[in-house]
Design a protein around this motif. Structure first.
Motif, PDB file in Angstrom:
ATOM      1  N   ALA A  44     -59.485  72.082  13.533  1.00  0.00           N
ATOM      2  CA  ALA A  44     -59.091  70.693  13.338  1.00  0.00           C
ATOM      3  C   ALA A  44     -59.533  70.197  11.973  1.00  0.00           C
ATOM      4  O   ALA A  44     -60.579  70.573  11.459  1.00  0.00           O
ATOM      5  CB  ALA A  44     -59.709  69.811  14.422  1.00  0.00           C
ATOM      6  N   LEU A  45     -58.697  69.331  11.378  1.00  0.00           N
ATOM      7  CA  LEU A  45     -59.091  68.652  10.166  1.00  0.00           C
ATOM      8  C   LEU A  45     -60.146  67.618  10.522  1.00  0.00           C
ATOM      9  O   LEU A  45     -60.226  67.122  11.641  1.00  0.00           O
ATOM     10  CB  LEU A  45     -57.884  67.973   9.524  1.00  0.00           C
ATOM     11  CG  LEU A  45     -56.739  68.903   9.090  1.00  0.00           C
ATOM     12  CD1 LEU A  45     -55.592  68.057   8.558  1.00  0.00           C
ATOM     13  CD2 LEU A  45     -57.195  69.895   8.048  1.00  0.00           C
ATOM     14  N   CYS A  46     -60.987  67.296   9.562  1.00  0.00           N
ATOM     15  CA  CYS A  46     -62.015  66.271   9.769  1.00  0.00           C
ATOM     16  C   CYS A  46     -62.935  66.632  10.929  1.00  0.00           C
ATOM     17  O   CYS A  46     -63.145  65.862  11.855  1.00  0.00           O
ATOM     18  CB  CYS A  46     -61.398  64.900  10.020  1.00  0.00           C
ATOM     19  SG  CYS A  46     -60.315  64.349   8.703  1.00  0.00           S
ATOM     20  N   CYS A  47     -63.428  67.839  10.905  1.00  0.00           N
ATOM     21  CA  CYS A  47     -64.368  68.225  11.952  1.00  0.00           C
ATOM     22  C   CYS A  47     -65.650  68.717  11.292  1.00  0.00           C
ATOM     23  O   CYS A  47     -65.653  69.148  10.141  1.00  0.00           O
ATOM     24  CB  CYS A  47     -63.810  69.315  12.871  1.00  0.00           C
ATOM     25  SG  CYS A  47     -63.602  70.906  12.067  1.00  0.00           S
ATOM     26  N   ALA A  48     -66.756  68.672  12.043  1.00  0.00           N
ATOM     27  CA  ALA A  48     -68.036  69.151  11.539  1.00  0.00           C
ATOM     28  C   ALA A  48     -68.725  69.921  12.648  1.00  0.00           C
ATOM     29  O   ALA A  48     -68.708  69.505  13.797  1.00  0.00           O
ATOM     30  CB  ALA A  48     -68.906  67.975  11.086  1.00  0.00           C
ATOM     31  N   ALA A  49     -69.321  71.063  12.303  1.00  0.00           N
ATOM     32  CA  ALA A  49     -69.964  71.872  13.325  1.00  0.00           C
ATOM     33  C   ALA A  49     -71.173  72.572  12.731  1.00  0.00           C
ATOM     34  O   ALA A  49     -71.214  72.884  11.543  1.00  0.00           O
ATOM     35  CB  ALA A  49     -68.987  72.895  13.902  1.00  0.00           C
ATOM     36  N   ASN A  82     -74.294  71.585  17.410  1.00  0.00           N
ATOM     37  CA  ASN A  82     -73.474  70.405  17.654  1.00  0.00           C
ATOM     38  C   ASN A  82     -72.074  70.599  17.080  1.00  0.00           C
ATOM     39  O   ASN A  82     -71.886  71.319  16.098  1.00  0.00           O
ATOM     40  CB  ASN A  82     -74.121  69.169  17.001  1.00  0.00           C
ATOM     41  CG  ASN A  82     -75.574  69.006  17.394  1.00  0.00           C
ATOM     42  OD1 ASN A  82     -75.892  68.654  18.511  1.00  0.00           O
ATOM     43  ND2 ASN A  82     -76.469  69.287  16.459  1.00  0.00           N
ATOM     44  N   TRP A  83     -71.124  69.928  17.705  1.00  0.00           N
ATOM     45  CA  TRP A  83     -69.744  69.970  17.213  1.00  0.00           C
ATOM     46  C   TRP A  83     -69.135  68.579  17.291  1.00  0.00           C
ATOM     47  O   TRP A  83     -69.295  67.873  18.293  1.00  0.00           O
ATOM     48  CB  TRP A  83     -68.904  70.931  18.051  1.00  0.00           C
ATOM     49  CG  TRP A  83     -67.462  71.015  17.633  1.00  0.00           C
ATOM     50  CD1 TRP A  83     -66.925  71.834  16.685  1.00  0.00           C
ATOM     51  CD2 TRP A  83     -66.362  70.258  18.172  1.00  0.00           C
ATOM     52  NE1 TRP A  83     -65.568  71.630  16.585  1.00  0.00           N
ATOM     53  CE2 TRP A  83     -65.191  70.674  17.477  1.00  0.00           C
ATOM     54  CE3 TRP A  83     -66.252  69.271  19.149  1.00  0.00           C
ATOM     55  CZ2 TRP A  83     -63.941  70.136  17.752  1.00  0.00           C
ATOM     56  CZ3 TRP A  83     -65.006  68.730  19.415  1.00  0.00           C
ATOM     57  CH2 TRP A  83     -63.871  69.164  18.732  1.00  0.00           C
ATOM     58  N   THR A  84     -68.476  68.185  16.233  1.00  0.00           N
ATOM     59  CA  THR A  84     -67.687  66.971  16.213  1.00  0.00           C
ATOM     60  C   THR A  84     -66.330  67.312  15.638  1.00  0.00           C
ATOM     61  O   THR A  84     -66.240  67.897  14.551  1.00  0.00           O
ATOM     62  CB  THR A  84     -68.346  65.875  15.344  1.00  0.00           C
ATOM     63  OG1 THR A  84     -69.616  65.544  15.901  1.00  0.00           O
ATOM     64  CG2 THR A  84     -67.482  64.627  15.313  1.00  0.00           C
TER      65      THR A  84
END
Length: 299
Positions: free
Chosen positions: A13-18, A22-24
């Motif tokens: 996904a675009l605009c994701c952080a991991a 943790n994962w967003t």
């Protein structure tokens, strides 16, 4: 209704952080293709999953780097904003319903009210259990700004398979034996020397909260006990709350206690709590007989 065969398409996904814990990420693109299932793998024993713009489905595999083969359990605490979503455990390709409308939760142990619901399940076996989140298409329109997800903790071996007091009334409420006290002194997430300030009861959560003022925090895993200035004490004290089962009928008591226990999802839960003078008697005797498992800092 969940199909027997799920088409998994790996999607970044675009605009994701991991990171490893943790994962967003965003489910924005899942609204364009109903077959898309976002794939997430986390390698820590605790962390969180945040799913913004929830789309079709999200699959989370928890596989921490552990060399031990001891019994394991996983506990999750869904975000309050996850209401209306469905949560499943995937085992060997089969989905077992855990949470979601309509009806009660599935084969999970739940504790707490609607905003603090916590569920625990066994994580043993040859297959890594995966958590499968499915958005409610009737309640969630694609591109709606909403965050779904949960916090998770992995419990190992000698820790309770079901935290939040769900080990059973006898195990949770009876006084600790001398041997259990010595082990709690060494293995607890927190050990504090404190006075009881107040006890309140929450019938909805089936728990009691013990408010304490600690003169000494020997150790704590996180920051559940915080420093504060108390005019009634000559020095800075520590303040915190410790939860236990409502069925234990905890009452305020005078004197100084040694509180030990575990920490789950930012809350302290009661383990052994002898009076401090009684603990000293047990500890000195064990040290004389060379039975203590660890050294304790005596004043």
């Amino acid at each position: 209704m969940v199909p027997n065969v799920i088409i998994f398409l790996c999607f970044l996904a675009l605009c994701c952080a991991a990171d490893l814990c943790n994962w967003t990420g965003s489910g924005f693109a899942a609204g364009l293709d109903s077959r898309i299932v976002l794939q997430v793998r986390l390698r820590c024993t605790e962390g969180s999953v945040r799913w913004v713009y929830p789309g079709q489905a999200l699959r989370v595999v928890l596989e921490p780097n552990l060399s031990s083969s001891r019994r394991r359990s996983i506990c999750i605490q869904p975000f309050p904003s996850s209401s209306g979503a469905s949560v499943f455990i995937e085992r060997a390709g089969a989905l077992q319903p855990l949470l979601g409308p309509p009806g009660p939760p599935g084969p999970l142990q739940g504790a707490g009210g609607p905003e603090r619901q916590v569920f625990c399940f066994r994580a043993d076996g040859p297959h890594r259990p995966a958590l499968y989140l499915q958005a409610n298409p009737q309640a969630d329109k694609p591109w709606s700004r909403r965050t779904m997800g949960f916090r998770y903790e992995l419990l190992m071996g000698n820790r309770s398979d079901a935290p939040m007091g769900h080990r059973g009334l006898h195990a949770s409420c009876r006084p600790c034996t001398d041997g259990e006290l010595l082990m709690a002194m060494c293995n607890s997430d927190y050990v504090v020397r404190a006075h009881i300030k107040n006890v309140t009861h929450d019938s909805k959560r089936h728990t009691s909260s013990v408010e304490v003022s600690a003169t000494r925090v020997y150790w704590q895993r996180s920051g559940v006990f915080e420093q504060q200035a108390d005019p009634s004490l000559p020095s800075v004290s520590w303040h915190g709350h410790i939860r236990t089962l409502l069925q234990c009928h905890v009452k305020p008591g005078d004197g100084e206690f040694l509180f030990t226990g575990s920490e789950h999802f930012g809350e302290a839960w009661l383990g052994c709590a002898p009076r401090y003078k009684d603990f000293l008697s047990v500890y000195h005797k064990a040290r004389t007989e060379h039975r203590n498992s660890c050294d304790f800092p005596l004043d």
